[in-house]
Scaffold this active site. Structure first.
Site, PDB file in Angstrom:
ATOM      1  CE  LYS A  11      -3.794  -2.368   2.458  1.00 50.02           C
ATOM      2  NZ  LYS A  11      -4.603  -2.388   3.714  1.00 50.02           N
ATOM      3  CE1 TYR A  51      -9.174  -3.250   1.009  1.00 51.27           C
ATOM      4  CE2 TYR A  51      -8.483  -1.216  -0.050  1.00 51.27           C
ATOM      5  CZ  TYR A  51      -8.190  -2.338   0.709  1.00 51.27           C
ATOM      6  OH  TYR A  51      -6.900  -2.555   1.155  1.00 51.27           O
ATOM      7  CG  PHE A  59     -13.230   1.845   7.760  1.00 47.35           C
ATOM      8  CD1 PHE A  59     -12.745   1.135   6.664  1.00 47.35           C
ATOM      9  CD2 PHE A  59     -13.894   1.133   8.752  1.00 47.35           C
ATOM     10  CE1 PHE A  59     -12.912  -0.232   6.551  1.00 47.35           C
ATOM     11  CE2 PHE A  59     -14.077  -0.248   8.651  1.00 47.35           C
ATOM     12  CZ  PHE A  59     -13.590  -0.923   7.550  1.00 47.35           C
ATOM     13  NE  ARG A  87      -6.434 -12.614   5.039  1.00 44.05           N
ATOM     14  CZ  ARG A  87      -7.135 -11.482   5.141  1.00 44.05           C
ATOM     15  NH1 ARG A  87      -6.956 -10.508   4.255  1.00 44.05           N
ATOM     16  NH2 ARG A  87      -7.993 -11.301   6.106  1.00 44.05           N
ATOM     17  CB  THR A  93      -7.187  -6.338   9.967  1.00 43.37           C
ATOM     18  OG1 THR A  93      -7.614  -7.452   9.162  1.00 43.37           O
ATOM     19  CG2 THR A  93      -7.600  -5.040   9.300  1.00 43.37           C
ATOM     20  NE  ARG A 104      -2.020  -5.836   7.242  1.00 46.24           N
ATOM     21  CZ  ARG A 104      -3.196  -6.306   6.847  1.00 46.24           C
ATOM     22  NH1 ARG A 104      -3.842  -7.193   7.598  1.00 46.24           N
ATOM     23  NH2 ARG A 104      -3.734  -5.900   5.709  1.00 46.24           N
ATOM     24  CG  ASN A 114      -3.358  -2.612   7.172  1.00 48.87           C
ATOM     25  OD1 ASN A 114      -3.241  -2.222   6.021  1.00 48.87           O
ATOM     26  ND2 ASN A 114      -4.425  -3.247   7.627  1.00 48.87           N
ATOM     27  CG  HIS A 117      -4.925  -6.348  -0.290  1.00 55.72           C
ATOM     28  ND1 HIS A 117      -6.143  -6.392   0.357  1.00 55.72           N
ATOM     29  CD2 HIS A 117      -5.019  -7.205  -1.340  1.00 55.72           C
ATOM     30  CE1 HIS A 117      -6.943  -7.242  -0.292  1.00 55.72           C
ATOM     31  NE2 HIS A 117      -6.287  -7.745  -1.325  1.00 55.72           N
ATOM     32  CD  GLU A 128      -8.584  -9.029  -3.678  1.00 54.50           C
ATOM     33  OE1 GLU A 128      -7.411  -9.391  -3.447  1.00 54.50           O
ATOM     34  OE2 GLU A 128      -9.449  -8.929  -2.781  1.00 54.50           O
TER      35      GLU A 128
HETATM   36  P1  DAT Z   1      -7.493  -7.038   5.677  1.00 59.28           P
HETATM   37  O1  DAT Z   1      -6.716  -5.953   4.971  1.00 59.28           O
HETATM   38  O2  DAT Z   1      -6.730  -7.606   6.842  1.00 59.28           O
HETATM   39  O3  DAT Z   1      -8.017  -8.089   4.735  1.00 59.28           O
HETATM   40  P2  DAT Z   1     -10.232  -6.042   5.770  1.00 59.28           P
HETATM   41  O4  DAT Z   1     -10.434  -6.692   4.445  1.00 59.28           O
HETATM   42  O5  DAT Z   1     -11.217  -6.351   6.847  1.00 59.28           O
HETATM   43  O6  DAT Z   1      -8.774  -6.344   6.350  1.00 59.28           O
HETATM   44  O7  DAT Z   1     -10.209  -4.464   5.589  1.00 59.28           O
HETATM   45  C1  DAT Z   1      -9.515  -3.911   4.496  1.00 59.28           C
HETATM   46  C2  DAT Z   1      -8.752  -2.705   4.987  1.00 59.28           C
HETATM   47  O8  DAT Z   1      -9.670  -1.738   5.476  1.00 59.28           O
HETATM   48  C3  DAT Z   1      -7.801  -2.973   6.144  1.00 59.28           C
HETATM   49  O9  DAT Z   1      -6.562  -3.474   5.712  1.00 59.28           O
HETATM   50  C4  DAT Z   1      -7.690  -1.619   6.758  1.00 59.28           C
HETATM   51  C5  DAT Z   1      -9.084  -1.037   6.566  1.00 59.28           C
HETATM   52  N1  DAT Z   1      -9.903  -1.263   7.765  1.00 59.28           N
HETATM   53  C6  DAT Z   1     -10.478  -2.427   8.159  1.00 59.28           C
HETATM   54  N2  DAT Z   1     -11.137  -2.280   9.304  1.00 59.28           N
HETATM   55  C7  DAT Z   1     -10.981  -0.985   9.663  1.00 59.28           C
HETATM   56  C8  DAT Z   1     -11.414  -0.190  10.763  1.00 59.28           C
HETATM   57  N3  DAT Z   1     -12.162  -0.707  11.738  1.00 59.28           N
HETATM   58  N4  DAT Z   1     -11.032   1.114  10.803  1.00 59.28           N
HETATM   59  C9  DAT Z   1     -10.281   1.642   9.811  1.00 59.28           C
HETATM   60  N5  DAT Z   1      -9.842   0.957   8.752  1.00 59.28           N
HETATM   61  C10 DAT Z   1     -10.188  -0.333   8.679  1.00 59.28           C
HETATM   62 MG    MG Z   2      -9.453  -8.005   3.251  1.00 54.88          MG
END
Ligand code: DAT
Ligand code: MG
Length: 151
Positions: A11, A51, A59, A87, A93, A104, A114, A117, A128
């Protein structure tokens, strides 16, 4: 026959912090096969589609703005079990909950920054990859060290 792929992306914070080599190196050293790699600035359309499952989250806009805030490094890695393994290499996350030894866990402190991805299912790995590498075929090549990685 290996057919599983994961879409992995450094990212914008990872790029700005000079962590590209560190992150690629972890997947490379693990033994997975690199199928595609491109540094790019993405469009809002691609970021929102990437996303889309989080569209209703409070968010979402900040998340998309962050992905658009600088170049990313888009990659496709292949191998049996690569999605779940990536993962694990990436970690939880929220980086504060990510185990030491994970990307991370070692390199980040906040969910909104973080650094990397990784696809959450083989189907999303395909989806994707199709989204980020439209038209550009992933590269077919034989990894000559393969017999030293798998039986
Ligand atoms: P991951 O990236 O671990 O697959 P995710 O798919 O649930 O996690 O979410 C995608 C991204 O969105 C994550 O890397 C960071 C952001 N994100 C997730 N939950 C969040 C939250 N509660 N507050 C802010 N950003 C968040
Ligand atoms: Mg995800």
């Amino acid at each position: 026959v290996v057919c599983e792929i994961s879409y992995v992306m450094v990212k914008p914070d990872g790029v700005q912090r000079g962590l590209v080599g560190e992150i690629i190196g972890r997947f490379e050293r693990k033994g997975f096969k690199l199928k595609a790699l491109q540094m790019r600035k993405c469009t809002r359309e691609i970021a929102e589609e990437h996303y889309k499952d989080l569209k209703e989250k409070p968010f979402f806009k900040d998340l998309v703005d962050y992905i658009l805030s600088g170049p990313v490094v888009a990659m496709v890695w292949e191998g049996n079990g690569v999605v779940a393994s990536a993962r694990k290499l990436i970690g939880a996350t929220n980086p504060l909950n990510a185990e030491p030894g994970t990307i991370r866990g070692d390199l980040a402190i906040q969910t909104g920054r973080n650094v990397v991805h990784g696809s959450d299912s083989p189907d999303n790995g395909e989806r994707e990859t199709g989204l980020w590498f439209q038209g550009d075929a992933t590269v077919e090549w034989s990894q000559t060290i393969q017999p030293w990685l798998t039986e």
